[in-house]
Design a protein around this motif. Structure first.
Motif, PDB file in Angstrom:
ATOM      1  N   SER A   1      51.930  59.972  32.086  1.00  0.00           N
ATOM      2  CA  SER A   1      51.577  60.631  31.394  1.00  0.00           C
ATOM      3  C   SER A   1      50.152  59.922  30.510  1.00  0.00           C
ATOM      4  CB  SER A   1      52.227  60.760  30.108  1.00  0.00           C
ATOM      5  OG  SER A   1      52.761  59.942  29.399  1.00  0.00           O
ATOM      6  N   GLY A   2      49.170  60.583  29.761  1.00  0.00           N
ATOM      7  CA  GLY A   2      48.153  59.998  28.789  1.00  0.00           C
ATOM      8  C   GLY A   2      46.920  59.574  30.450  1.00  0.00           C
ATOM      9  N   GLY A   3      47.151  59.842  31.577  1.00  0.00           N
ATOM     10  CA  GLY A   3      45.988  60.130  32.639  1.00  0.00           C
ATOM     11  C   GLY A   3      46.756  58.544  33.614  1.00  0.00           C
ATOM     12  N   VAL A   4      45.642  58.013  34.774  1.00  0.00           N
ATOM     13  CA  VAL A   4      45.994  58.186  35.657  1.00  0.00           C
ATOM     14  C   VAL A   4      45.502  56.211  35.966  1.00  0.00           C
ATOM     15  CG1 VAL A   4      43.705  58.283  36.801  1.00  0.00           C
ATOM     16  CG2 VAL A   4      46.014  57.750  38.506  1.00  0.00           C
ATOM     17  N   VAL A   5      46.741  55.386  35.854  1.00  0.00           N
ATOM     18  CA  VAL A   5      46.281  53.897  36.026  1.00  0.00           C
ATOM     19  C   VAL A   5      46.286  53.231  37.778  1.00  0.00           C
ATOM     20  CG1 VAL A   5      47.896  51.861  35.460  1.00  0.00           C
ATOM     21  CG2 VAL A   5      47.850  54.005  34.082  1.00  0.00           C
ATOM     22  N   PHE A   6      45.505  52.486  38.347  1.00  0.00           N
ATOM     23  CA  PHE A   6      45.345  52.077  39.085  1.00  0.00           C
ATOM     24  C   PHE A   6      45.530  50.215  39.000  1.00  0.00           C
ATOM     25  CE2 PHE A   6      42.431  55.750  38.453  1.00  0.00           C
ATOM     26  CZ  PHE A   6      42.637  56.541  39.337  1.00  0.00           C
ATOM     27  N   THR A   7      46.696  50.200  39.921  1.00  0.00           N
ATOM     28  CA  THR A   7      47.051  49.248  40.139  1.00  0.00           C
ATOM     29  C   THR A   7      46.327  47.821  40.824  1.00  0.00           C
ATOM     30  OG1 THR A   7      48.982  49.015  38.618  1.00  0.00           O
ATOM     31  CG2 THR A   7      48.843  47.369  39.291  1.00  0.00           C
ATOM     32  N   SER A   8      45.991  47.087  41.020  1.00  0.00           N
ATOM     33  CA  SER A   8      45.351  46.296  42.426  1.00  0.00           C
ATOM     34  C   SER A   8      46.430  45.783  43.308  1.00  0.00           C
ATOM     35  CB  SER A   8      44.529  44.394  42.197  1.00  0.00           C
ATOM     36  OG  SER A   8      45.356  44.231  40.779  1.00  0.00           O
ATOM     37  N   ILE A   9      46.313  45.685  44.721  1.00  0.00           N
ATOM     38  CA  ILE A   9      47.975  45.446  45.210  1.00  0.00           C
ATOM     39  C   ILE A   9      48.272  43.986  45.185  1.00  0.00           C
ATOM     40  CG2 ILE A   9      47.727  47.074  46.509  1.00  0.00           C
ATOM     41  CD1 ILE A   9      46.474  45.014  48.796  1.00  0.00           C
ATOM     42  N   ASP A  10      47.479  42.558  44.818  1.00  0.00           N
ATOM     43  CA  ASP A  10      47.786  41.543  44.257  1.00  0.00           C
ATOM     44  C   ASP A  10      48.182  41.610  42.836  1.00  0.00           C
ATOM     45  OD1 ASP A  10      45.257  41.771  42.328  1.00  0.00           O
ATOM     46  OD2 ASP A  10      44.136  40.136  43.706  1.00  0.00           O
ATOM     47  N   ASP A  11      48.291  42.098  42.454  1.00  0.00           N
ATOM     48  CA  ASP A  11      49.297  42.591  40.448  1.00  0.00           C
ATOM     49  C   ASP A  11      48.481  41.559  40.042  1.00  0.00           C
ATOM     50  OD1 ASP A  11      50.932  44.421  40.616  1.00  0.00           O
ATOM     51  OD2 ASP A  11      52.485  43.292  41.085  1.00  0.00           O
ATOM     52  N   THR A  12      47.001  41.670  39.707  1.00  0.00           N
ATOM     53  CA  THR A  12      47.080  40.719  39.023  1.00  0.00           C
ATOM     54  C   THR A  12      45.914  41.710  37.782  1.00  0.00           C
ATOM     55  OG1 THR A  12      44.333  40.574  40.264  1.00  0.00           O
ATOM     56  CG2 THR A  12      46.014  39.142  39.885  1.00  0.00           C
ATOM     57  N   ALA A  13      45.514  42.985  38.257  1.00  0.00           N
ATOM     58  CA  ALA A  13      44.835  44.141  36.986  1.00  0.00           C
ATOM     59  C   ALA A  13      44.834  44.844  37.167  1.00  0.00           C
ATOM     60  CB  ALA A  13      43.191  43.384  37.567  1.00  0.00           C
TER      61      ALA A  13
ATOM     62  N   VAL B   1      40.209  52.187  30.547  1.00  0.00           N
ATOM     63  CA  VAL B   1      40.685  50.336  30.379  1.00  0.00           C
ATOM     64  C   VAL B   1      40.753  49.912  31.524  1.00  0.00           C
ATOM     65  CG1 VAL B   1      42.075  49.557  28.716  1.00  0.00           C
ATOM     66  CG2 VAL B   1      41.868  52.388  28.241  1.00  0.00           C
ATOM     67  N   PHE B   2      39.754  48.552  31.223  1.00  0.00           N
ATOM     68  CA  PHE B   2      40.534  47.507  32.644  1.00  0.00           C
ATOM     69  C   PHE B   2      41.270  46.301  31.529  1.00  0.00           C
ATOM     70  CE2 PHE B   2      39.171  43.646  34.582  1.00  0.00           C
ATOM     71  CZ  PHE B   2      39.256  43.535  35.673  1.00  0.00           C
ATOM     72  N   PHE B   3      42.643  45.810  32.614  1.00  0.00           N
ATOM     73  CA  PHE B   3      43.317  45.017  31.762  1.00  0.00           C
ATOM     74  C   PHE B   3      42.631  43.735  33.505  1.00  0.00           C
ATOM     75  CE2 PHE B   3      45.099  48.060  30.133  1.00  0.00           C
ATOM     76  CZ  PHE B   3      44.682  47.652  27.736  1.00  0.00           C
ATOM     77  N   LYS B   4      42.701  42.422  32.932  1.00  0.00           N
ATOM     78  CA  LYS B   4      42.225  41.165  33.586  1.00  0.00           C
ATOM     79  C   LYS B   4      42.963  40.527  32.915  1.00  0.00           C
ATOM     80  CE  LYS B   4      40.072  37.435  36.045  1.00  0.00           C
ATOM     81  NZ  LYS B   4      41.199  36.788  35.748  1.00  0.00           N
ATOM     82  N   TYR B   5      44.188  40.433  33.332  1.00  0.00           N
ATOM     83  CA  TYR B   5      45.100  39.275  33.380  1.00  0.00           C
ATOM     84  C   TYR B   5      45.423  37.783  33.146  1.00  0.00           C
ATOM     85  CZ  TYR B   5      48.526  43.391  34.420  1.00  0.00           C
ATOM     86  OH  TYR B   5      48.612  44.423  33.865  1.00  0.00           O
ATOM     87  N   ALA B   6      45.404  37.110  32.369  1.00  0.00           N
ATOM     88  CA  ALA B   6      44.463  35.630  32.296  1.00  0.00           C
ATOM     89  C   ALA B   6      45.014  34.640  32.424  1.00  0.00           C
ATOM     90  CB  ALA B   6      44.168  35.472  30.672  1.00  0.00           C
ATOM     91  N   ASP B   7      46.630  34.823  33.131  1.00  0.00           N
ATOM     92  CA  ASP B   7      47.070  33.984  33.705  1.00  0.00           C
ATOM     93  C   ASP B   7      46.703  34.256  35.457  1.00  0.00           C
ATOM     94  OD1 ASP B   7      47.865  32.108  31.611  1.00  0.00           O
ATOM     95  OD2 ASP B   7      49.589  33.823  31.469  1.00  0.00           O
ATOM     96  N   SER B   8      46.402  34.648  35.881  1.00  0.00           N
ATOM     97  CA  SER B   8      46.234  34.644  37.151  1.00  0.00           C
ATOM     98  C   SER B   8      45.603  34.334  37.638  1.00  0.00           C
ATOM     99  CB  SER B   8      45.729  36.621  37.500  1.00  0.00           C
ATOM    100  OG  SER B   8      45.187  36.673  38.898  1.00  0.00           O
ATOM    101  N   LYS B   9      45.204  33.562  39.388  1.00  0.00           N
ATOM    102  CA  LYS B   9      45.177  33.148  39.648  1.00  0.00           C
ATOM    103  C   LYS B   9      44.075  33.955  41.225  1.00  0.00           C
ATOM    104  CE  LYS B   9      47.409  28.879  38.630  1.00  0.00           C
ATOM    105  NZ  LYS B   9      48.695  27.955  39.263  1.00  0.00           N
ATOM    106  N   SER B  10      44.243  34.424  41.351  1.00  0.00           N
ATOM    107  CA  SER B  10      43.325  35.652  42.009  1.00  0.00           C
ATOM    108  C   SER B  10      41.926  35.768  42.042  1.00  0.00           C
ATOM    109  CB  SER B  10      44.802  36.833  42.271  1.00  0.00           C
ATOM    110  OG  SER B  10      44.286  37.403  43.842  1.00  0.00           O
TER     111      SER B  10
ATOM    112  N   VAL C   1      43.433  48.876  36.451  1.00  0.00           N
ATOM    113  CA  VAL C   1      42.645  50.162  35.343  1.00  0.00           C
ATOM    114  C   VAL C   1      42.823  51.199  34.969  1.00  0.00           C
ATOM    115  CG1 VAL C   1      40.493  51.330  35.762  1.00  0.00           C
ATOM    116  CG2 VAL C   1      41.003  48.983  37.560  1.00  0.00           C
ATOM    117  N   TRP C   2      42.589  51.191  33.783  1.00  0.00           N
ATOM    118  CA  TRP C   2      43.697  53.319  33.453  1.00  0.00           C
ATOM    119  C   TRP C   2      42.431  54.265  33.107  1.00  0.00           C
ATOM    120  CZ3 TRP C   2      47.001  52.977  27.960  1.00  0.00           C
ATOM    121  CH2 TRP C   2      47.867  54.404  28.135  1.00  0.00           C
ATOM    122  N   PHE C   3      42.243  54.611  33.913  1.00  0.00           N
ATOM    123  CA  PHE C   3      41.062  56.174  33.330  1.00  0.00           C
ATOM    124  C   PHE C   3      42.166  57.504  32.449  1.00  0.00           C
ATOM    125  CE2 PHE C   3      39.650  60.493  34.811  1.00  0.00           C
ATOM    126  CZ  PHE C   3      38.336  59.939  33.825  1.00  0.00           C
ATOM    127  N   LEU C   4      41.513  56.846  30.983  1.00  0.00           N
ATOM    128  CA  LEU C   4      42.438  58.129  30.407  1.00  0.00           C
ATOM    129  C   LEU C   4      42.458  59.465  30.759  1.00  0.00           C
ATOM    130  CD1 LEU C   4      42.551  56.028  26.986  1.00  0.00           C
ATOM    131  CD2 LEU C   4      44.274  56.334  28.535  1.00  0.00           C
TER     132      LEU C   4
END
Length: 331
Positions: free
Chosen positions: A201-213, A306-315, A215-218
């Motif tokens: 609800s509220g949009g669609v979320v795309f998650t990178s397969i390595d779980d590092t980021a 909206v784009f989130f990149k997890y800061a502790d990610s090493k990928s 993308v939320w298209f509201l």
């Protein structure tokens, strides 16, 4: 006194293992289990070290292929010597174990049976040649399967998640890129390969397969429809030009806690202008992340990314994929 025949004397003179052969079933069984244990251990070590099931499958195929090659060399050298006057291995226990270990079940049983019945190494050579041809075909088939693998395009949430005990694990699929269409506005954009789609609800979320980021298209916000004076203003009058950067100041607080480096700017991405908010802090789940929020306003709708990149990610950095999505959009 037992009479020694000329045949007995010949066998004794030859000293072949086949002339005194007795299958040691316990050692043969131990060899079979040792073969299985090694193959499983190699594959499991890949999984436990963080490898994917696809990598594990390739390792399993490679391990099997290597064992086939070693078994073929064993069959044509050491095993065949069991019929000669100078066997390389002179112990029935060790030979039974090797037959079980390198023959891995069926072939090991056949090899033991040949030693029981045969007084010649010719049949071992024929069997070895056939086995090597079969194994070569198996190796070629696996190489062809791996190199010609066609990745499965993502189509739904069930394709992307495996639920277990309330959690999820990423299925090991290399996802193809595809075109996404918003049902409300008809906006379309390209999703690059390597992203998993999660409708919510509220949009669609795309998650990178390595779980590092992420993308939320509201879900596009209908500004015009929520205006009190919409009867006095046309929908197409609600666009990028009537807003300013100041309208988006403080937006980061909706998604990030303890954000002290928020910046608001205007950028042209692809064919459209955007108000861009960047910053870093902690998500509601407590994960340290960097955020980029892009908003384009057209025909009374606000399109928000909206784009989130997890800061502790090493990928790898997935920001380029995020920008590629926005560059490809058609509103």
């Amino acid at each position: 006194m037992t009479r020694t025949t000329s045949e007995d004397a010949t066998i004794i003179k030859r000293g072949s293992l086949s002339s005194v052969w007795k299958t040691e079933s316990g050692y043969a069984t131990l060899g079979i289990f040792a073969n299985i244990a090694i193959v499983l251990a190699v594959t499991l070590s890949v999984y436990l070290s963080g490898g994917s099931s696809a990598i594990g499958s390739k390792v399993l195929s490679g391990t099997c292929a290597a064992s086939f090659i070693v078994a073929g060399l064993y069959l044509l050298t050491i095993y065949r010597s069991y019929y000669s006057s100078k066997p390389i291995v002179r112990s029935c226990k060790i030979a039974s174990f090797l037959n079980g270990f390198l023959g891995a079940g069926l072939f090991g049983l056949l090899w033991n049976r040949l030693l029981t019945k045969s007084k010649s190494g010719d049949s071992a050579g024929v069997l070895g040649a056939i086995a090597l041809l079969l194994w070569a075909a198996y190796i070629v088939f696996n190489i062809y399967t791996i190199t010609n693998y066609q990745p499965k395009p993502i189509t739904s949430q069930t394709d992307s998640r495996l639920y277990s005990d309330g959690s999820y694990q990423r299925m090991d699929i290399i996802y193809d890129g595809y075109a996404y269409t918003d049902d409300t506005t008809g906006a379309t954009f390209d999703v690059p390969s390597g992203w998993v789609e999660d409708e919510r609800s509220g949009g669609v979320v795309f998650t990178s397969i390595d779980d590092t980021a992420k993308v939320w298209f509201l879900e596009p916000y209908d500004i015009w429809n929520n205006l009190d004076n919409k009867d006095s203003i046309s929908r197409d009058a609600i666009n990028q030009e009537i807003y300013a950067e100041d309208n988006f100041a403080g937006l980061s607080s909706e998604y990030l806690a303890d954000c002290k480096d928020e910046k608001v700017s205007s950028e042209t991405i692809g064919s459209y202008d955007y108000f861009v908010v960047t910053g870093s802090g902690y998500t509601k789940g407590g994960t340290k992340a960097q955020m980029k929020y892009c908003t384009h306003i057209e025909n009374g709708y606000a399109y928000q990314w909206v784009f989130f990149k997890y800061a502790d990610s090493k990928s790898q950095d997935r920001a380029s994929d995020y920008i590629a999505m926005i560059e490809s959009v058609k509103y």
